[in-house]
Write an enzyme that holds these catalytic residues in place. Structure first.
Site, PDB file in Angstrom:
ATOM      1  N   HIS A  61       0.872  -1.182   0.000  1.00 37.21           N
ATOM      2  CA  HIS A  61       0.000   0.000   0.000  1.00 37.21           C
ATOM      3  C   HIS A  61       0.904   1.225   0.000  1.00 37.21           C
ATOM      4  O   HIS A  61       1.588   1.502   0.990  1.00 37.21           O
ATOM      5  CB  HIS A  61      -0.909   0.011   1.226  1.00 37.21           C
ATOM      6  CG  HIS A  61      -1.965  -1.047   1.202  1.00 37.21           C
ATOM      7  ND1 HIS A  61      -2.494  -1.604   2.352  1.00 37.21           N
ATOM      8  CD2 HIS A  61      -2.606  -1.647   0.158  1.00 37.21           C
ATOM      9  CE1 HIS A  61      -3.409  -2.494   2.020  1.00 37.21           C
ATOM     10  NE2 HIS A  61      -3.498  -2.542   0.698  1.00 37.21           N
ATOM     11  N   GLU A  64       1.786   4.090   2.685  1.00 35.42           N
ATOM     12  CA  GLU A  64       2.367   3.679   3.960  1.00 35.42           C
ATOM     13  C   GLU A  64       3.890   3.828   3.919  1.00 35.42           C
ATOM     14  O   GLU A  64       4.642   2.860   4.042  1.00 35.42           O
ATOM     15  CB  GLU A  64       1.914   2.252   4.280  1.00 35.42           C
ATOM     16  CG  GLU A  64       0.393   2.160   4.402  1.00 35.42           C
ATOM     17  CD  GLU A  64      -0.160   0.741   4.432  1.00 35.42           C
ATOM     18  OE1 GLU A  64       0.638  -0.219   4.466  1.00 35.42           O
ATOM     19  OE2 GLU A  64      -1.399   0.585   4.411  1.00 35.42           O
ATOM     20  N   ARG A 115      -3.640   4.465  -2.335  1.00 37.84           N
ATOM     21  CA  ARG A 115      -3.414   3.156  -1.700  1.00 37.84           C
ATOM     22  C   ARG A 115      -3.116   2.046  -2.717  1.00 37.84           C
ATOM     23  O   ARG A 115      -2.286   1.164  -2.463  1.00 37.84           O
ATOM     24  CB  ARG A 115      -4.661   2.790  -0.899  1.00 37.84           C
ATOM     25  CG  ARG A 115      -4.743   1.368  -0.371  1.00 37.84           C
ATOM     26  CD  ARG A 115      -6.099   1.164   0.292  1.00 37.84           C
ATOM     27  NE  ARG A 115      -6.401  -0.220   0.622  1.00 37.84           N
ATOM     28  CZ  ARG A 115      -6.290  -0.727   1.849  1.00 37.84           C
ATOM     29  NH1 ARG A 115      -5.845   0.016   2.829  1.00 37.84           N
ATOM     30  NH2 ARG A 115      -6.630  -1.992   2.080  1.00 37.84           N
ATOM     31  N   HIS A 185       3.037  -3.200   7.030  1.00 37.78           N
ATOM     32  CA  HIS A 185       2.039  -2.176   6.712  1.00 37.78           C
ATOM     33  C   HIS A 185       2.041  -1.107   7.808  1.00 37.78           C
ATOM     34  O   HIS A 185       2.730  -1.215   8.810  1.00 37.78           O
ATOM     35  CB  HIS A 185       0.638  -2.795   6.645  1.00 37.78           C
ATOM     36  CG  HIS A 185       0.409  -3.714   5.502  1.00 37.78           C
ATOM     37  ND1 HIS A 185      -0.484  -3.418   4.485  1.00 37.78           N
ATOM     38  CD2 HIS A 185       0.930  -4.932   5.201  1.00 37.78           C
ATOM     39  CE1 HIS A 185      -0.491  -4.416   3.613  1.00 37.78           C
ATOM     40  NE2 HIS A 185       0.357  -5.341   4.031  1.00 37.78           N
ATOM     41  N   GLU A 261       1.389  -3.971  11.377  1.00 34.73           N
ATOM     42  CA  GLU A 261       0.867  -2.617  11.200  1.00 34.73           C
ATOM     43  C   GLU A 261       1.675  -1.713  12.125  1.00 34.73           C
ATOM     44  O   GLU A 261       1.554  -1.794  13.360  1.00 34.73           O
ATOM     45  CB  GLU A 261      -0.625  -2.537  11.545  1.00 34.73           C
ATOM     46  CG  GLU A 261      -1.537  -3.357  10.642  1.00 34.73           C
ATOM     47  CD  GLU A 261      -1.808  -2.708   9.296  1.00 34.73           C
ATOM     48  OE1 GLU A 261      -1.384  -1.541   9.090  1.00 34.73           O
ATOM     49  OE2 GLU A 261      -2.449  -3.366   8.455  1.00 34.73           O
TER      50      GLU A 261
END
Length: 308
Positions: A61, A64, A115, A185, A261
């Site tokens: 993505h 990020e 994204r 991510h 994340e």
């Protein structure tokens, strides 16, 4: 100037491959716009001839940014500081710092919060596919959209995106050596393990994944007292189909598969300030040290009970 932004990453890869005899640059494939996707293979020759591999990728993505910055900082530390040499002795590594390169350029030249990929959609004026909904595991299921204009559009068919397709080939070619796969991510400060695609399916080594993630998150917290929540993906964040982690575990039979994340929990979100790159890297590296240790323990089979 901004059209050359990936060159900074390419140059870093070239410098590392030049400066370390045991590091090799490789190309996974190309993006939909023809940009090369490069990675580094790190194999110092210590240990057995069939040493297991830890695979790390980032920026599927493209908004990020912290994922590429954090992982590059981490591997710089691993390569330059003797205190991390055992990590290179115990495992070989594949590191792909930037997957969605087309989208990354777009976040500089057009939409900072883009994204998806930038592939053309035959049936719509909307562009791109969510690369983390495009993998061929429960593709098109819950948490992925069939609508091309949506952020979570799963694409016209599994592995429609060259970025995903080439990565799947590479992982499949090396699946017998890869013991651990980490897809990085941001944001939310989470460590997720299979499965993400529903609330019912549980990994056969669920206890092992749970125990490793608990130890990793405790190590990450100890650095700057940032809490990382861990658990099965569907329970811990939301149901999402066609994600890297689930495909790696189910299709490629990679036993230890996680989605990270990174920072933060919403104050800055995808616009994390640059001064958080190193602190985030320090947390990630501390967790990685523990993961390397824990992954070598005997497999704990069975299922953990659901926890509140």
């Amino acid at each position: 100037m901004t059209s050359c932004l990936p060159n900074f990453i390419y140059q870093w890869i070239d410098f590392v491959a030049r400066d370390y005899s045991f590091v090799t640059k490789f190309q996974v494939g190309v993006t939909s716009q023809g940009r090369p996707i490069y990675g580094l293979s790190i194999a110092n020759g210590v240990g057995t001839a069939q040493k297991k591999v830890i695979y790390v990728d980032a920026l599927i993505h493209c908004r990020e940014w912290i994922t590429t910055a954090t992982t590059i900082w981490t591997f710089k530390e691993m390569l330059t500081k003797s205190e991390y040499s055992s990590m290179l002795d115990d495992y070989d590594w594949y590191f792909i710092p930037m997957i969605n390169i087309d989208g990354y350029v777009h976040t500089w030249n057009g939409n900072r919060l883009w994204r998806k990929t930038l592939s053309a959609t035959a049936t719509s004026s909307c562009t791109g596919v969510d690369g983390n909904r495009n993998w061929d595991v429960n593709w098109g299921g819950d948490g992925a959209s069939p609508r091309p204009c949506d952020l979570t559009y799963h694409g016209p068919f599994p592995h429609s995106e060259p970025e995903v397709r080439h990565l799947s080939y590479f992982i499949m070619e090396n699946k017998d050596q890869i013991q651990v796969l980490l897809s990085v991510h941001s944001y939310s400060q989470l460590l997720l393990y299979p499965y993400n695609y529903d609330l019912i399916t549980i990994a056969d080594n669920d206890v092992q994944l749970h125990n490793i993630s608990k130890a990793v998150c405790e190590a990450m917290y100890a650095v700057h007292q940032k809490t990382y929540t861990y658990g099965r993906g569907a329970e811990t964040i939301y149901v999402a189909s066609g994600v890297t982690m689930d495909w790696a575990h189910e299709a490629a039979n990679i036993p230890i598969s996680y989605t990270y994340e990174l920072r933060d929990t919403g104050e800055y979100g995808f616009l994390l300030p640059a001064d958080q790159i190193i602190p985030n890297g320090e947390e990630f590296l501390a967790g990685l040290v523990v993961l390397v240790q824990e992954a070598q323990n005997p497999v704990a089979s069975g299922y953990r009970p659901n926890e509140a």
